[in-house]
Write a protein that holds these residues in place. Structure first.
Motif, PDB file in Angstrom:
ATOM      1  N   MET A 350       0.630  11.859   7.327  1.00 51.10           N
ATOM      2  CA  MET A 350       0.811  11.736   5.883  1.00 51.10           C
ATOM      3  C   MET A 350       2.305  11.720   5.588  1.00 51.10           C
ATOM      4  SD  MET A 350      -0.836  14.109   2.910  1.00 51.10           S
ATOM      5  CE  MET A 350      -0.594  13.670   1.205  1.00 51.10           C
ATOM      6  N   VAL A 351       2.682  11.049   4.499  1.00 54.06           N
ATOM      7  CA  VAL A 351       4.085  10.993   4.105  1.00 54.06           C
ATOM      8  C   VAL A 351       4.203  11.392   2.635  1.00 54.06           C
ATOM      9  CG1 VAL A 351       6.050   9.466   3.685  1.00 54.06           C
ATOM     10  CG2 VAL A 351       4.739   9.234   5.800  1.00 54.06           C
ATOM     11  N   VAL A 352       5.175  12.251   2.349  1.00 52.64           N
ATOM     12  CA  VAL A 352       5.446  12.638   0.966  1.00 52.64           C
ATOM     13  C   VAL A 352       6.819  12.085   0.591  1.00 52.64           C
ATOM     14  CG1 VAL A 352       5.730  14.542  -0.648  1.00 52.64           C
ATOM     15  CG2 VAL A 352       4.106  14.747   1.253  1.00 52.64           C
ATOM     16  N   LEU A 353       6.881  11.329  -0.486  1.00 55.67           N
ATOM     17  CA  LEU A 353       8.145  10.766  -0.945  1.00 55.67           C
ATOM     18  C   LEU A 353       8.770  11.691  -1.983  1.00 55.67           C
ATOM     19  CD1 LEU A 353       7.040   7.032  -1.422  1.00 55.67           C
ATOM     20  CD2 LEU A 353       8.009   8.113   0.622  1.00 55.67           C
ATOM     21  N   SER A 354       9.955  12.204  -1.670  1.00 57.06           N
ATOM     22  CA  SER A 354      10.647  13.075  -2.621  1.00 57.06           C
ATOM     23  C   SER A 354      11.304  12.204  -3.681  1.00 57.06           C
ATOM     24  CB  SER A 354      11.680  13.918  -1.888  1.00 57.06           C
ATOM     25  OG  SER A 354      11.030  14.805  -1.008  1.00 57.06           O
ATOM     26  N   VAL A 355      10.527  11.931  -4.728  1.00 58.08           N
ATOM     27  CA  VAL A 355      11.003  10.992  -5.747  1.00 58.08           C
ATOM     28  C   VAL A 355      12.026  11.650  -6.662  1.00 58.08           C
ATOM     29  CG1 VAL A 355       9.028   9.436  -5.799  1.00 58.08           C
ATOM     30  CG2 VAL A 355       8.970  11.538  -7.145  1.00 58.08           C
ATOM     31  N   GLY A 356      12.998  10.854  -7.040  1.00 56.34           N
ATOM     32  CA  GLY A 356      14.073  11.348  -7.887  1.00 56.34           C
ATOM     33  C   GLY A 356      13.671  11.448  -9.344  1.00 56.34           C
ATOM     34  N   LEU A 357      14.605  11.933 -10.141  1.00 56.41           N
ATOM     35  CA  LEU A 357      14.370  12.128 -11.566  1.00 56.41           C
ATOM     36  C   LEU A 357      15.028  10.985 -12.347  1.00 56.41           C
ATOM     37  CD1 LEU A 357      13.592  14.832 -10.424  1.00 56.41           C
ATOM     38  CD2 LEU A 357      14.873  15.976 -12.221  1.00 56.41           C
ATOM     39  N   ARG A 358      14.286  10.438 -13.274  1.00 52.82           N
ATOM     40  CA  ARG A 358      14.767   9.359 -14.128  1.00 52.82           C
ATOM     41  C   ARG A 358      14.790   9.852 -15.574  1.00 52.82           C
ATOM     42  NH1 ARG A 358      17.243   5.532 -13.849  1.00 52.82           N
ATOM     43  NH2 ARG A 358      16.055   4.231 -15.270  1.00 52.82           N
ATOM     44  N   PRO A 359      15.559   9.193 -16.440  1.00 49.91           N
ATOM     45  CA  PRO A 359      15.486   9.570 -17.846  1.00 49.91           C
ATOM     46  C   PRO A 359      14.063   9.334 -18.357  1.00 49.91           C
ATOM     47  CG  PRO A 359      17.232   7.945 -17.465  1.00 49.91           C
ATOM     48  CD  PRO A 359      16.455   8.055 -16.193  1.00 49.91           C
ATOM     49  N   PRO A 360      13.619  10.091 -19.341  1.00 45.39           N
ATOM     50  CA  PRO A 360      12.257   9.899 -19.843  1.00 45.39           C
ATOM     51  C   PRO A 360      12.099   8.515 -20.473  1.00 45.39           C
ATOM     52  CG  PRO A 360      13.475  11.379 -21.272  1.00 45.39           C
ATOM     53  CD  PRO A 360      14.327  11.137 -20.067  1.00 45.39           C
ATOM     54  N   ALA A 361      10.879   8.020 -20.457  1.00 45.26           N
ATOM     55  CA  ALA A 361      10.615   6.672 -20.956  1.00 45.26           C
ATOM     56  C   ALA A 361      11.059   6.497 -22.406  1.00 45.26           C
ATOM     57  CB  ALA A 361       9.127   6.359 -20.828  1.00 45.26           C
ATOM     58  N   ASP A 362      11.002   7.582 -23.191  1.00 49.88           N
ATOM     59  CA  ASP A 362      11.347   7.433 -24.606  1.00 49.88           C
ATOM     60  C   ASP A 362      12.829   7.719 -24.891  1.00 49.88           C
ATOM     61  OD1 ASP A 362      10.941  10.042 -23.951  1.00 49.88           O
ATOM     62  OD2 ASP A 362       9.799  10.571 -25.745  1.00 49.88           O
ATOM     63  N   ALA A 363      13.648   7.784 -23.824  1.00 47.64           N
ATOM     64  CA  ALA A 363      15.070   8.097 -24.017  1.00 47.64           C
ATOM     65  C   ALA A 363      15.735   7.113 -24.981  1.00 47.64           C
ATOM     66  CB  ALA A 363      15.793   8.086 -22.674  1.00 47.64           C
ATOM     67  N   GLU A 364      15.486   5.832 -24.750  1.00 47.03           N
ATOM     68  CA  GLU A 364      16.146   4.839 -25.588  1.00 47.03           C
ATOM     69  C   GLU A 364      15.669   4.897 -27.027  1.00 47.03           C
ATOM     70  OE1 GLU A 364      16.571   0.879 -24.133  1.00 47.03           O
ATOM     71  OE2 GLU A 364      17.124   1.608 -22.149  1.00 47.03           O
ATOM     72  N   HIS A 365      14.383   5.115 -27.179  1.00 44.89           N
ATOM     73  CA  HIS A 365      13.817   5.250 -28.528  1.00 44.89           C
ATOM     74  C   HIS A 365      14.481   6.414 -29.259  1.00 44.89           C
ATOM     75  CE1 HIS A 365      10.880   5.795 -31.728  1.00 44.89           C
ATOM     76  NE2 HIS A 365      10.778   7.059 -31.348  1.00 44.89           N
ATOM     77  N   LEU A 366      14.568   7.556 -28.565  1.00 48.01           N
ATOM     78  CA  LEU A 366      15.181   8.733 -29.190  1.00 48.01           C
ATOM     79  C   LEU A 366      16.638   8.451 -29.554  1.00 48.01           C
ATOM     80  CD1 LEU A 366      13.740  11.599 -26.955  1.00 48.01           C
ATOM     81  CD2 LEU A 366      13.269  11.218 -29.380  1.00 48.01           C
ATOM     82  N   SER A 367      17.344   7.820 -28.624  1.00 51.06           N
ATOM     83  CA  SER A 367      18.756   7.542 -28.846  1.00 51.06           C
ATOM     84  C   SER A 367      18.933   6.612 -30.052  1.00 51.06           C
ATOM     85  CB  SER A 367      19.342   6.941 -27.572  1.00 51.06           C
ATOM     86  OG  SER A 367      20.244   5.918 -27.846  1.00 51.06           O
TER      87      SER A 367
END
Lengths: 1015, 276
Positions: A350-367
């Motif tokens: 089995m393989v586990v991918l240590s996925v990184g953190l991205r800005p939330p999907a609504d970041a642009e909307h909020l901004s």
């Protein structure tokens, strides 16, 4: 008229751990809070985690109290299933338009019993479990969800109507419309969290194609006892235990191919934690972690790294995996990578991918709607000296939305943002909060107990197993029970009115509810009886649902009998209940800040701006601390100018008294009422303490010729030279981890790698031809700091990695330095002849921390830093109430992090200073002075330092223990330890516990009384 | 009931049926107002048809639950004929519409179980269609004869699958979906929308398959704890899907994991327990 046109309310956008922390801090400091969450329930990502590093605490266990407190706080309005549409106005006075999607369930009526979901015929994948489990079209995100209100998934629901038929509380409202709310607030905090990197974009790893490749967050659910496999580690393709698991780091981080150059800061630690916990859950598992640099930079993280490797046998492979292929038959996975200079292939289950953190999907909307800036990576833009400010005044940010970060830093920032948001509207503090008014308490002293018992059906949850009517009738036969009834839902709004009415009608002076768990429902019923004039402690609960009907579903007879037993026990205890008073303590609204570095100065200024008096005590003759030694920050900001600015603000603020060159002699008292004596006789009275005493750079005497050759310098010493233009040379070598990650000092000093990059870049900028070598073990430029590593490499800085046990050797030959080191990546022996050898020396605790710790009754780590109340969720609090910490005194960290923590400490302190008096627990320990012999065995059992051995006032020769009820939290540890039986816990007296035990064994006894009653 | 049915079928088998020639056992459920009356008219009119069908009179064809049909097949019936009034002619107004929906479910389940769905036949016969009735019986008997004797009794694996289909037919989920199906299409749902028949059928078919497979897992793990791989092989279902079913069954407390010594856990059905 009002002294302000500011609005005494704050909006918090995002209901994860940060949002809850901000909301609680503000609501506890006199502000109305609107907590807006896009999901139907709060909890965020942390609610999905199985365990948390480095303590391996169960995530849900430590966050559940915060969930409940947020959900029940009468000054926090939860606006769930909602998003921000429009923001108008300015700092102090915003108007926010919020769109709330219909839940199609009335939250006021829904009791969260779950009958609807049980019968709903439509299945959907459960997002909370990362699609590894099934939920229904009517659902709650997770069992402990707050608010515990079911909602209809409008995309899935076919409208069959079964849920409405099942709901006994009539809470389902199919025609409920979406709502648009307009909310007025003075400031806004943004804590929307993050999104995980979409692992499908790294096609070479086959995520979404190969069944046994999972993301790290999916693996959290796989590990969880509430996850799909109930805690056993299984692989998705065939349910076998995956013996060999590979964790691949930096998936979507430190990777320009996918556009994310930054480091996600948390993946190294969470991967180690997942590997360790997987092994704990299922011993057959053998995890390997494939990494580039192991970034265990936080407090005590390196010790965790060592334990993972030594105690758990986790295998660490320093390599970036090139690709994964799948055996279509066995579904095993072959990893291709290069290690020790050779290409390798290795098969994993089995393989586990240590996925990184991205800005939330609504970041642009909020901004867009809030008009604040995002940085190049799409996160909220912040500055080093204002780490929780967005580019728009009055709008603040915390947690992963401003940069990838772990939970403790997120929580500290969340408090920090609360402090800033509070400062904006502090003139309107207390204007919008409501205080509950209760009728005068009835005196029940000396009265014969008159007990009312309310037995709950909980829809069908109890009623379909336990014969509720029988239990109700049985309760009537018990001594002192003068009234009993059954309710469909005892917790419903109308039932509360009934309980109050019955208290009047039957002159009840004790109330027992037999229903679900007191952990969630006791406060509700206590509030109800208080509204009817009874002391809230005259209430007792019998848990006949969670601990009876739900676990004995197929034994209705036995469950009914057990319910009767539980009711009899509760009644027996309730007979002996006595009214308890929540003591109040006066609060002196002044603060003592110890240490005048950037953290201390920041804390002092922010507290003063909120109107509190502050005493800032600094040992040295000037303010500024370590910041004055930095000279450079990688961002280009000037730390010295910043200190000057802070000094100016302090001088101008009448609320701040600065004590320079002052040493603390003693600190006495407790939360709200401290007395501190300075050497030289000055006395200060204050309500709280913030410890910001800083740290210091290690002086590596004797290491690498330090102290013997004048060209061997520590990093701070070198920066000073560089700044003054005195460092002149052609060749520079830096050695990392000097005095860190070593025997005796096993942990990382966090700042040295980035500090080295700053110096290296500065050298290269001044002289592009200079040769610069950095000798390192792991480069730990986490977060956006990764770009300085890239920049240094781009400028031609050479990085040479050495093994832990093959440290560089430094010699002096003819007045010239010579450094020999084996480059682990090429295997070559390198000879350097630097003009300057710079030692990135670690950060050490301030030596006088050891003097302050006992005065404040606070603990220290092995390395001498202060130890906070909880590593994860109380990063700036101590267990001892009213004392807080921030900055280097807590552990090594950057300036921006120190500022966040200092602001965090201000918000935490504000929850005390904003009150004229504090309400202490009603359930506290009391001491019988005639029995106490002052042995003091109880004293160390108290985490909260509420006990002291004193001379007896009546007989000064005799010693006696005194309980400070202001500090007591009512755990009963001391009571259980007292050999003389002198300590009693109110609400849990021996007599009360024995009454329950006696009642437990009193089988069938009241049967006769049933007959008597029937006549 | 299963025992009685088996007994009845066994008895029929004992009746002389010509020299060694196998004769199918067919049960006919006929509604009182149309099919049964049609069969009577057939008699009055002396239309002849084979002897294989034994009629059971019910007031309306909709009385026949999937459970009755599936249990009969589990017990070894060779064919089942359900007769009702023509659509829109039902004495009870909408009964036969429900019959139609339910028969669809039964046929799906038979298919899943591996029993030829052609052994189950739904026909509308009015009180005036005596001749039609005789034709249908003749034709259906021929059809069942061609299919040969039901293998359920001899084939243990098939019997397990038939029991699983029966189990699935009794789940609340399928009964609820099929019970609501007609209303959702014709009258509309709680939001006032009429659902598209094809979409709804697709959804119900998927649910039926899931419930059948879950029910089969429970049947197979009743006697003996089995691994995911073993179940996948017996059921001819991909192992990842079997595992996902097990996750659901564990959630409902209907199956328990037995901890393995090696790397392969096994699962056993829990006798008591579980929600409906």
């Amino acid at each position: 008229m009002a002294a302000t046109d500011k609005i005494g309310a704050v909006m918090v956008v995002g209901g994860g751990i940060a949002g809850m922390q901000s909301a609680l801090d503000l609501a506890d400091s006199g502000y109305k809070v609107y907590l807006v969450e896009k999901q139907p329930s709060i909890g965020g990502t942390m609610a999905q985690l199985d365990k948390t590093f480095p303590t391996n605490d169960c995530a849900m266990c430590i966050m559940a109290p915060k969930l409940v407190a947020t959900g029940r706080h009468h000054n926090i309005d939860l606006i769930t299933n909602a998003e921000i549409a429009i923001v108008d106005g300015e700092a102090g006075n915003f108007t926010v338009t919020v769109k709330q999607k219909s839940l199609r369930v009335d939250p006021k009526k829904c009791t969260g019993c779950g009958s609807c979901a049980q019968k709903c015929p439509i299945e959907a994948l459960n997002e909370y479990d990362e699609n590894t489990k099934i939920r229904k079209a009517i659902y709650v995100r997770y069992p402990q969800a707050v608010p515990l209100v079911y909602s209809i998934d409008q995309e899935r629901c076919i409208g069959c109507g079964i849920c409405a038929e099942e709901c006994k509380a009539k809470a389902v409202e199919y025609d409920q419309k979406d709502k648009v709310l307009e909310v007025k607030v003075g400031s806004i905090i943004l804590v929307p969290g993050f999104d995980e990197f979409n692992a499908r974009l790294k096609t070479e790893y086959g995520y979404g194609v190969f069944q046994n490749v999972a993301t790290s967050i999916e693996f959290e659910r796989i590990m969880s006892a509430t996850g799909p496999y109930m805690g056993t580690i299984l692989r998705p393709s065939d349910g076998d235990i995956p013996e060999k698991i590979a964790f691949i780091q930096c998936v979507g981080s430190r990777d320009e191919h996918c556009g994310n150059e930054y480091c996600s800061s948390v993946c190294c630690m969470y991967a180690m934690k997942e590997a360790v916990i997987a092994k704990e859950h299922t011993s057959q598992v053998k995890p390997s972690i494939f990494f580039m640099d192991m970034r265990a930079f936080g407090k005590e993280f390196d010790e965790y790294y060592i334990r993972a490797e030594k105690d758990y046998g986790i295998r660490f492979v320093r390599s970036r995996v090139a690709s994964i292929s799948e055996d279509p038959k066995t579904k095993n996975l072959t990893l291709k990578y290069v290690a020790d200079g050779e290409p390798k292939e290795e098969v994993f289950n089995m393989v586990v991918l240590s996925v990184g953190l991205r800005p939330p999907a609504d970041a642009e909307h909020l901004s867009r709607v809030m008009k604040f800036r995002l940085n190049d990576d799409g996160f909220a833009q912040t500055e080093v000296f204002s780490p929780v400010d967005t580019s728009r005044s009055g709008i603040y940010v915390a947690g992963a939305f401003s940069a990838p970060k772990d939970i403790p830093m997120t929580v500290a920032e969340a408090s920090g943002a609360a402090a800033k948001a509070s400062t904006v509207v502090s003139s309107a503090r207390g204007t919008l909060v409501t205080k509950k008014e209760y009728p005068a308490e009835k005196n029940v002293e000396g009265q014969e107990p008159r007990i009312g018992v309310f037995v709950c059906h909980c829809g069908v949850n109890i009623g379909s197993v336990v014969k509720v009517n029988e239990v109700m009738n049985y309760a009537k036969t018990l001594p002192n029970v003068v009234y009993s009834e059954e309710n469909l839902y005892t917790c419903s709004q109308d039932a509360q009115e009934r309980i109050k009415q019955k208290i009047e009608e039957h002159k009840l002076n004790r109330v027992v509810v037999a229903s679900c768990t007191p952990r969630t429902h006791e406060p509700l019923f206590q509030n109800t009886i208080r509204e009817a004039g009874l002391n809230p402690y005259l209430f007792e609960m019998a848990n006949i649902r969670d601990q009876c009907s739900w676990i004995h579903m197929h034994e209705p007879k036995a469950a009914t009998k057990k319910s009767k037993d539980l009711v009899r026990m509760a009644v027996a205890k309730s007979r002996l209940l006595e009214p308890l008073q929540n003591l109040t303590l006066k609060v002196n609204p002044a603060a003592l800040v110890v240490g005048g570095g950037v953290a201390g100065m920041t804390a002092a200024i922010e507290l003063a701006k909120q109107g509190f008096k502050v005493h800032l005590v600094e040992r040295e003759k000037q303010l500024g601390g370590n910041a004055l030694k930095l000279h450079y920050l990688p961002s280009g900001d000037d730390p010295t100018a910043f200190v000057k600015q802070l000094e100016k603000e302090i001088a101008a603020d009448k609320n701040i008294t600065v004590h320079l060159g002052a040493k603390i002699k003693s600190i006495d008292g407790y939360v709200g009422n401290f007395k501190t004596a300075l050497e030289g006789g000055k006395e200060i009275e204050h309500g709280i303490v913030i410890l910001t005493i800083g740290g210091q750079e290690y002086k590596p005497q004797g290491e690498y010729l330090y102290g013997k050759n004048k060209d061997v310098l520590t990093l701070l010493e070198f920066k000073d030279k560089l700044h003054k233009g005195e460092a002149k040379g052609n060749e520079y070598a830096f050695i990392q981890c000097v005095g860190s990650r070593e025997e005796g000092h096993p942990n990382c000093s966090r700042v040295c790698c980035t500090g080295t990059m700053t110096a290296a870049i500065e050298i290269k900028k001044k002289d592009p031809n200079a040769k610069v070598y950095v000798l390192y073990r792991d480069i730990r430029t986490y977060g956006f700091r990764e770009k300085y590593y890239k920049e240094a490499a781009r400028l031609g800085v050479t990085f040479i990695r050495f093994e832990d046990d093959e440290k560089p050797k430094v010699e002096e030959k003819g007045g010239k330095l010579e450094v020999k080191v084996k480059d682990e990546d090429t295997g070559k022996e390198m000879h350097l002849k630097p003009d300057y050898l710079v030692l990135a020396a670690g950060t050490r605790a301030q030596p006088d921390a050891g003097e302050l710790a006992p005065m404040c009754k606070v603990p220290q780590t092995k390395e001498g830093f202060f130890l906070e109340a909880h590593m994860k969720l109380r990063p700036v609090d101590f267990a001892t109430e009213g004392i807080f910490l921030a900055g280097l005194a807590h552990g090594p960290k950057f300036v921006d992090e120190s500022i966040s923590q200092a602001l965090g400490a201000v918000a935490r302190a504000g929850t005390i200073l904003s009150k004229t008096e504090l309400e202490a627990e009603g359930i506290v320990a009391r001491i019988d002075e005639t029995l106490c012999d002052g042995c003091g065995i109880c004293v160390p059992t108290c985490e909260y330092k509420a006990l002291d051995v004193m001379a007896d006032k009546k007989d000064p020769k005799k010693k006696i223990v005194e309980v400070n009820v202001g500090l007591c939290k009512g755990c009963g540890a001391c009571v259980g330890s007292c050999p003389a039986g002198a300590l009693t816990q109110m609400g849990y007296r021996d007599s009360q516990i024995y009454a329950m035990i006696d009642a437990m064994f009193e089988y069938e006894k009241p049967k006769q009384e049933v007959k008597q009653n029937e006549h | 009931m299963a025992e009685n049915v088996q007994h009845a079928i066994a008895q029929k088998k004992d009746e002389p049926a010509g020299a060694n020639e196998w004769e199918p056992k067919i049960i006919g459920f006929l509604c009182n107002w149309c099919s049964y009356a049609g069969a009577d008219l057939c008699g009055v009119s002396r239309y002849q048809y084979p002897t294989n069908v034994r009629a059971v009179r019910v007031m309306c064809s909709t009385r026949i639950s999937p459970h009755i049909v599936l249990e009969l097949f589990t017990a070894g019936a060779d064919g089942i004929l359900v007769g009702g009034c023509h659509l829109n002619d039902c004495h009870y107004i909408t009964g036969n519409f429900y019959t139609e929906k339910r028969l669809r479910l039964m046929k799906k389940l038979l298919e899943d179980a591996g029993i030829e769905p052609q052994r189950l036949r739904l026909e509308w016969v009015s009180a005036s269609e005596g001749e039609k009735f005789s034709k249908i019986v003749t034709e259906f008997t021929e059809q069942v004869k061609k299919l040969g004797p039901s293998k359920v009794k001899k084939d243990a694996a098939l019997k397990t699958r038939a029991s699983a289909a029966d189990g699935a037919s009794q789940t609340f989920r399928l009964r609820a979906l099929v019970g609501k199906e007609l209303g959702l299409e014709k009258t509309g749902n709680v939001y006032g929308q009429k659902l598209d028949q094809t979409e709804l059928e697709k959804l119900i078919d998927a649910a039926t398959k899931d419930e059948f497979e879950r029910s089969l897992i429970l049947e197979l793990s009743k006697q003996k704890a089995r691994s995911v791989k073993e179940l996948g092989q017996i059921m001819d279902v991909p192992t990842d899907k079997v595992l996902r079913h097990i996750v659901v069954l564990r959630q409902k407390n209907m199956i328990a994991m037995e901890h393995p010594d090696g790397l392969t856990p096994t699962y056993k059905a829990i006798e008591i327990g579980g929600e409906q």
